[in-house]
Design a protein around this motif. Structure first.
Motif, PDB file in Angstrom:
ATOM      1  N   MET A   1     -93.447 115.529   4.448  1.00  0.00           N
ATOM      2  CA  MET A   1     -92.859 114.226   4.370  1.00  0.00           C
ATOM      3  C   MET A   1     -91.556 114.318   3.581  1.00  0.00           C
ATOM      4  O   MET A   1     -91.517 114.869   2.505  1.00  0.00           O
ATOM      5  CB  MET A   1     -93.833 113.267   3.695  1.00  0.00           C
ATOM      6  N   MET A   2     -90.508 113.765   4.118  1.00  0.00           N
ATOM      7  CA  MET A   2     -89.200 113.793   3.476  1.00  0.00           C
ATOM      8  C   MET A   2     -88.867 112.397   2.973  1.00  0.00           C
ATOM      9  O   MET A   2     -88.922 111.421   3.719  1.00  0.00           O
ATOM     10  CB  MET A   2     -88.152 114.255   4.478  1.00  0.00           C
ATOM     11  N   ALA A   3     -88.550 112.306   1.691  1.00  0.00           N
ATOM     12  CA  ALA A   3     -88.215 111.001   1.104  1.00  0.00           C
ATOM     13  C   ALA A   3     -86.718 110.772   1.238  1.00  0.00           C
ATOM     14  O   ALA A   3     -85.922 111.684   1.075  1.00  0.00           O
ATOM     15  CB  ALA A   3     -88.629 110.975  -0.355  1.00  0.00           C
ATOM     16  N   THR A   4     -86.363 109.557   1.544  1.00  0.00           N
ATOM     17  CA  THR A   4     -84.963 109.173   1.628  1.00  0.00           C
ATOM     18  C   THR A   4     -84.638 108.309   0.427  1.00  0.00           C
ATOM     19  O   THR A   4     -85.331 107.327   0.152  1.00  0.00           O
ATOM     20  CB  THR A   4     -84.691 108.392   2.929  1.00  0.00           C
ATOM     21  N   GLU A   5     -83.600 108.677  -0.290  1.00  0.00           N
ATOM     22  CA  GLU A   5     -83.208 107.917  -1.469  1.00  0.00           C
ATOM     23  C   GLU A   5     -82.058 106.994  -1.105  1.00  0.00           C
ATOM     24  O   GLU A   5     -81.085 107.397  -0.482  1.00  0.00           O
ATOM     25  CB  GLU A   5     -82.771 108.860  -2.588  1.00  0.00           C
ATOM     26  N   PHE A   6     -82.185 105.763  -1.495  1.00  0.00           N
ATOM     27  CA  PHE A   6     -81.159 104.770  -1.224  1.00  0.00           C
ATOM     28  C   PHE A   6     -80.153 104.784  -2.373  1.00  0.00           C
ATOM     29  O   PHE A   6     -80.497 104.529  -3.517  1.00  0.00           O
ATOM     30  CB  PHE A   6     -81.799 103.387  -1.072  1.00  0.00           C
ATOM     31  N   LEU A   7     -78.884 105.115  -2.104  1.00  0.00           N
ATOM     32  CA  LEU A   7     -77.856 105.215  -3.140  1.00  0.00           C
ATOM     33  C   LEU A   7     -77.018 103.944  -3.271  1.00  0.00           C
ATOM     34  O   LEU A   7     -76.305 103.778  -4.244  1.00  0.00           O
ATOM     35  CB  LEU A   7     -76.934 106.395  -2.845  1.00  0.00           C
ATOM     36  N   GLY A   8     -77.081 103.092  -2.285  1.00  0.00           N
ATOM     37  CA  GLY A   8     -76.302 101.859  -2.343  1.00  0.00           C
ATOM     38  C   GLY A   8     -75.796 101.466  -0.978  1.00  0.00           C
ATOM     39  O   GLY A   8     -76.229 102.006   0.037  1.00  0.00           O
ATOM     40  N   GLN A   9     -74.874 100.528  -0.962  1.00  0.00           N
ATOM     41  CA  GLN A   9     -74.296 100.067   0.290  1.00  0.00           C
ATOM     42  C   GLN A   9     -72.778 100.185   0.218  1.00  0.00           C
ATOM     43  O   GLN A   9     -72.192 100.131  -0.856  1.00  0.00           O
ATOM     44  CB  GLN A   9     -74.681  98.616   0.582  1.00  0.00           C
ATOM     45  N   SER A  10     -72.174 100.332   1.377  1.00  0.00           N
ATOM     46  CA  SER A  10     -70.726 100.375   1.475  1.00  0.00           C
ATOM     47  C   SER A  10     -70.301  99.508   2.644  1.00  0.00           C
ATOM     48  O   SER A  10     -70.953  99.482   3.676  1.00  0.00           O
ATOM     49  CB  SER A  10     -70.267 101.823   1.674  1.00  0.00           C
ATOM     50  N   VAL A  11     -69.201  98.794   2.460  1.00  0.00           N
ATOM     51  CA  VAL A  11     -68.694  97.907   3.507  1.00  0.00           C
ATOM     52  C   VAL A  11     -67.403  98.507   4.051  1.00  0.00           C
ATOM     53  O   VAL A  11     -66.507  98.888   3.297  1.00  0.00           O
ATOM     54  CB  VAL A  11     -68.429  96.487   2.945  1.00  0.00           C
ATOM     55  N   TYR A  12     -67.313  98.626   5.360  1.00  0.00           N
ATOM     56  CA  TYR A  12     -66.133  99.161   6.028  1.00  0.00           C
ATOM     57  C   TYR A  12     -65.543  98.093   6.930  1.00  0.00           C
ATOM     58  O   TYR A  12     -66.251  97.452   7.695  1.00  0.00           O
ATOM     59  CB  TYR A  12     -66.493 100.384   6.880  1.00  0.00           C
ATOM     60  N   ASP A  13     -64.243  97.920   6.850  1.00  0.00           N
ATOM     61  CA  ASP A  13     -63.554  96.976   7.723  1.00  0.00           C
ATOM     62  C   ASP A  13     -63.063  97.744   8.943  1.00  0.00           C
ATOM     63  O   ASP A  13     -62.197  98.601   8.838  1.00  0.00           O
ATOM     64  CB  ASP A  13     -62.385  96.333   6.989  1.00  0.00           C
ATOM     65  N   LEU A  14     -63.630  97.454  10.093  1.00  0.00           N
ATOM     66  CA  LEU A  14     -63.280  98.146  11.329  1.00  0.00           C
ATOM     67  C   LEU A  14     -62.109  97.487  12.043  1.00  0.00           C
ATOM     68  O   LEU A  14     -61.640  97.993  13.057  1.00  0.00           O
ATOM     69  CB  LEU A  14     -64.493  98.198  12.266  1.00  0.00           C
ATOM     70  N   GLY A  15     -61.623  96.403  11.509  1.00  0.00           N
ATOM     71  CA  GLY A  15     -60.484  95.727  12.122  1.00  0.00           C
ATOM     72  C   GLY A  15     -60.903  94.821  13.268  1.00  0.00           C
ATOM     73  O   GLY A  15     -62.068  94.741  13.654  1.00  0.00           O
ATOM     74  N   TRP A  16     -59.916  94.180  13.844  1.00  0.00           N
ATOM     75  CA  TRP A  16     -60.180  93.267  14.953  1.00  0.00           C
ATOM     76  C   TRP A  16     -60.494  94.050  16.197  1.00  0.00           C
ATOM     77  O   TRP A  16     -59.883  95.083  16.412  1.00  0.00           O
ATOM     78  CB  TRP A  16     -58.968  92.367  15.172  1.00  0.00           C
ATOM     79  N   PRO A  17     -61.394  93.754  16.998  1.00  0.00           N
ATOM     80  CA  PRO A  17     -62.246  92.574  17.063  1.00  0.00           C
ATOM     81  C   PRO A  17     -63.611  92.796  16.433  1.00  0.00           C
ATOM     82  O   PRO A  17     -64.470  91.932  16.500  1.00  0.00           O
ATOM     83  CB  PRO A  17     -62.379  92.350  18.565  1.00  0.00           C
ATOM     84  N   TRP A  18     -63.870  93.952  15.806  1.00  0.00           N
ATOM     85  CA  TRP A  18     -65.221  94.272  15.325  1.00  0.00           C
ATOM     86  C   TRP A  18     -65.544  93.671  13.969  1.00  0.00           C
ATOM     87  O   TRP A  18     -66.691  93.436  13.659  1.00  0.00           O
ATOM     88  CB  TRP A  18     -65.416  95.793  15.284  1.00  0.00           C
ATOM     89  N   GLY A  19     -64.573  93.502  13.098  1.00  0.00           N
ATOM     90  CA  GLY A  19     -64.846  92.950  11.768  1.00  0.00           C
ATOM     91  C   GLY A  19     -65.353  94.032  10.824  1.00  0.00           C
ATOM     92  O   GLY A  19     -65.011  95.197  10.936  1.00  0.00           O
ATOM     93  N   SER A  20     -66.197  93.648   9.866  1.00  0.00           N
ATOM     94  CA  SER A  20     -66.712  94.632   8.922  1.00  0.00           C
ATOM     95  C   SER A  20     -68.176  94.929   9.186  1.00  0.00           C
ATOM     96  O   SER A  20     -68.888  94.137   9.778  1.00  0.00           O
ATOM     97  CB  SER A  20     -66.552  94.194   7.486  1.00  0.00           C
ATOM     98  N   VAL A  21     -68.555  96.115   8.719  1.00  0.00           N
ATOM     99  CA  VAL A  21     -69.927  96.557   8.882  1.00  0.00           C
ATOM    100  C   VAL A  21     -70.418  97.046   7.519  1.00  0.00           C
ATOM    101  O   VAL A  21     -69.676  97.657   6.770  1.00  0.00           O
ATOM    102  CB  VAL A  21     -70.043  97.652   9.968  1.00  0.00           C
ATOM    103  N   THR A  22     -71.666  96.744   7.186  1.00  0.00           N
ATOM    104  CA  THR A  22     -72.281  97.212   5.946  1.00  0.00           C
ATOM    105  C   THR A  22     -73.267  98.319   6.293  1.00  0.00           C
ATOM    106  O   THR A  22     -74.101  98.163   7.180  1.00  0.00           O
ATOM    107  CB  THR A  22     -73.021  96.058   5.241  1.00  0.00           C
ATOM    108  N   VAL A  23     -73.140  99.446   5.600  1.00  0.00           N
ATOM    109  CA  VAL A  23     -74.032 100.577   5.865  1.00  0.00           C
ATOM    110  C   VAL A  23     -74.765 100.955   4.582  1.00  0.00           C
ATOM    111  O   VAL A  23     -74.252 100.781   3.484  1.00  0.00           O
ATOM    112  CB  VAL A  23     -73.264 101.804   6.408  1.00  0.00           C
ATOM    113  N   ASN A  24     -75.979 101.474   4.726  1.00  0.00           N
ATOM    114  CA  ASN A  24     -76.739 101.998   3.599  1.00  0.00           C
ATOM    115  C   ASN A  24     -76.327 103.439   3.368  1.00  0.00           C
ATOM    116  O   ASN A  24     -76.267 104.238   4.292  1.00  0.00           O
ATOM    117  CB  ASN A  24     -78.241 101.937   3.886  1.00  0.00           C
ATOM    118  N   VAL A  25     -76.039 103.784   2.113  1.00  0.00           N
ATOM    119  CA  VAL A  25     -75.670 105.149   1.764  1.00  0.00           C
ATOM    120  C   VAL A  25     -76.935 105.844   1.272  1.00  0.00           C
ATOM    121  O   VAL A  25     -77.526 105.453   0.273  1.00  0.00           O
ATOM    122  CB  VAL A  25     -74.571 105.165   0.680  1.00  0.00           C
ATOM    123  N   GLU A  26     -77.344 106.897   2.001  1.00  0.00           N
ATOM    124  CA  GLU A  26     -78.558 107.629   1.652  1.00  0.00           C
ATOM    125  C   GLU A  26     -78.272 109.047   1.201  1.00  0.00           C
ATOM    126  O   GLU A  26     -79.102 109.680   0.573  1.00  0.00           O
ATOM    127  CB  GLU A  26     -79.516 107.620   2.846  1.00  0.00           C
TER     128      GLU A  26
END
Length: 98
Positions: A1-26
């Motif tokens: 079993m492999m444990a995944t550690e959650f380090l935080g979140q990061s928000v990236y602005d992909l620009g128009w028309p996609w907007g921003s996306v929030t990703v979990n940093v593991e």
């Protein structure tokens, strides 16, 4: 079993028309370069900047005697050129360290 550690979140602005996306940093990698440069210590008593504390600096302080806001002759930066600044010049007499 492999444990995944959650380090935080990061928000990236992909620009128009996609907007921003929030990703979990593991996981991640930090790669950097450190540069170190030797710097000479400041020589505050060298009022005229010639790398020597001498009679020229002493006379400059005497010429600036009294209230003086942010002037080079105010060695201790108390907004007053007085005997304390003259004594600091005498204490640092000679070549400035390099």
């Amino acid at each position: 079993m492999m444990a995944t550690e959650f380090l935080g979140q990061s928000v990236y602005d992909l620009g128009w028309p996609w907007g921003s996306v929030t990703v979990n940093v593991e996981s991640g990698v930090i790669d950097s370069t450190l540069s170190v440069q030797l710097v000479a210590p400041p020589c505050y008593a060298d009022i005229n900047g010639d790398a020597v504390v001498d009679v020229v600096d002493l006379l400059e302080a005497i010429g600036s005697w009294g209230y003086c806001f942010e002037c080079p002759a105010d060695i201790n930066q108390d907004a007053l050129v007085d005997v304390t600044d003259l004594l600091a010049i005498v204490a640092a007499w000679g070549q400035c360290p390099n």
